[in-house]
Scaffold this active site. Sequence first.
Site, short mmCIF file in Angstrom:
data_model
loop_
_atom_site.label_atom_id
_atom_site.label_comp_id
_atom_site.label_asym_id
_atom_site.label_seq_id
_atom_site.Cartn_x
_atom_site.Cartn_y
_atom_site.Cartn_z
N CYS A 90 -3.47 -3.29 -5.62
CA CYS A 90 -3.59 -3.06 -4.18
C CYS A 90 -4.58 -1.93 -3.91
CB CYS A 90 -2.23 -2.72 -3.59
SG CYS A 90 -2.28 -2.53 -1.79
N HIS A 114 -6.29 -10.62 -10.55
CA HIS A 114 -7.04 -10.94 -9.34
C HIS A 114 -8.52 -10.85 -9.70
CE1 HIS A 114 -7.48 -10.36 -4.70
NE2 HIS A 114 -8.54 -10.96 -5.21
N GLY A 122 -2.15 -16.82 -2.67
CA GLY A 122 -1.73 -15.88 -1.64
C GLY A 122 -1.82 -16.46 -0.26
N LYS A 154 0.22 -6.96 -12.46
CA LYS A 154 -0.80 -7.63 -11.66
C LYS A 154 -1.94 -6.64 -11.45
CE LYS A 154 -1.57 -10.30 -7.41
NZ LYS A 154 -2.67 -9.55 -6.78
N PRO A 176 2.58 -11.45 -3.93
CA PRO A 176 3.21 -10.45 -3.06
C PRO A 176 2.24 -10.08 -1.95
CG PRO A 176 2.46 -9.45 -5.12
CD PRO A 176 2.24 -10.93 -5.26
N MET A 177 2.68 -10.16 -0.70
CA MET A 177 1.81 -9.88 0.44
C MET A 177 2.55 -9.01 1.44
SD MET A 177 -0.07 -13.61 0.91
CE MET A 177 1.37 -14.61 0.52
N GLY A 229 -8.82 -16.27 -4.05
CA GLY A 229 -9.65 -17.35 -3.55
C GLY A 229 -9.18 -18.75 -3.85
N GLN A 278 8.04 -6.69 -6.94
CA GLN A 278 6.85 -5.91 -7.28
C GLN A 278 7.06 -4.45 -6.89
OE1 GLN A 278 2.84 -5.86 -5.29
NE2 GLN A 278 2.18 -6.74 -7.25
#
Length: 335
Positions: free
Chosen positions: A96, A167, A229, A135, A13-14, A209, A66
């Site tokens: 986030c 992450h 991502g 997440k 999700p971005m 990454g 999300q």
Amino acid sequence: MTDKQSYRLSVAPMMDWTDSACRRFHRLLSRRALLYTEMVTAAAVIHGDRARLLDHDAAEHPVALQLGGSDPAELRQATRIAADWGYDEINLNVGCPSDRVQSGCFGAVLMKAPQLVAECVAAMQAVSPVEVTVKCRIGVDDQDPGEVLPGFVATMRAAGIRRMTIHARKAWLKGLSPRENREVPPLDYDLVHAMKRAFPDMHLSINGGIADMDMVRDQLRIMDGVMVGRAAYHQPWAILGAADALWGAAPPFADPVEAAQAMRPIITEHLSQGGRLHHFARHMLGLFHGRPGARGWKRTLSEGAAKGGIEVYDAALAQVQAAGNEALASAAMPG
């Protein structure tokens, strides 16, 4: 397919990127990858324009929503509402680091409150017809990830969570921008790998990454899944164009030109309904990354998509095809 097979690759999700148009494009490239929405706050779902926030095309599936929030009652209500939109998964954001998210007391700051997160996911699970997932980060601020993360994952498992994405970076809630939080804190893949060994019964995906498909395959030797991502967004053909091979399936298209041609009727339909070329084109700028004509494709769409129509798209694609033909002809010349 088993769960382990089903969620081998996902697109993160971005914010401002993974909207419905982006997901339509990504789904065209991969029939199998799990796609995530941008984060939507529980309060926005309850009080805002639900159709704008939750509508998606049937072609996007499998797709996960999300949610962001820290109030169990709000998250329960938002999950109940979202159930009517038919998502394949509801995910809680505990990763986030943005100031806006912190001010709402959700996102990565919740790494400091695992019991509250457990209450949140329990409330969501009580009303969700689909799986609820989490997440998270490996820790925040001065936390020791080696101490914090195992306890956090154990708390999630005790709350009924069976699938998580981790992450592999800390988040610094003060002093780093959201962008810096995606790049500056060092990656700790070893710690995330240790979580898979410690919790073999859970489906754990790694994020952070992952730059190419070689890295994806390397991670899948240890982890159940990989979430990609920015690389999937900026180099969609290199990641998603080859993704379906992870399931032993042939990719839908032989090259990105075929994919661009297949997008044309989708864009044409969008334009006929009053949409703008820019809505799709902005997500497609990297389709020809590293290939002949990539610069012209990107320039033509960047300059013309805001006001132009399908003729701009056709002109951009024609430039790519011409550059490709020129490159082939040059390669075939003797000497």
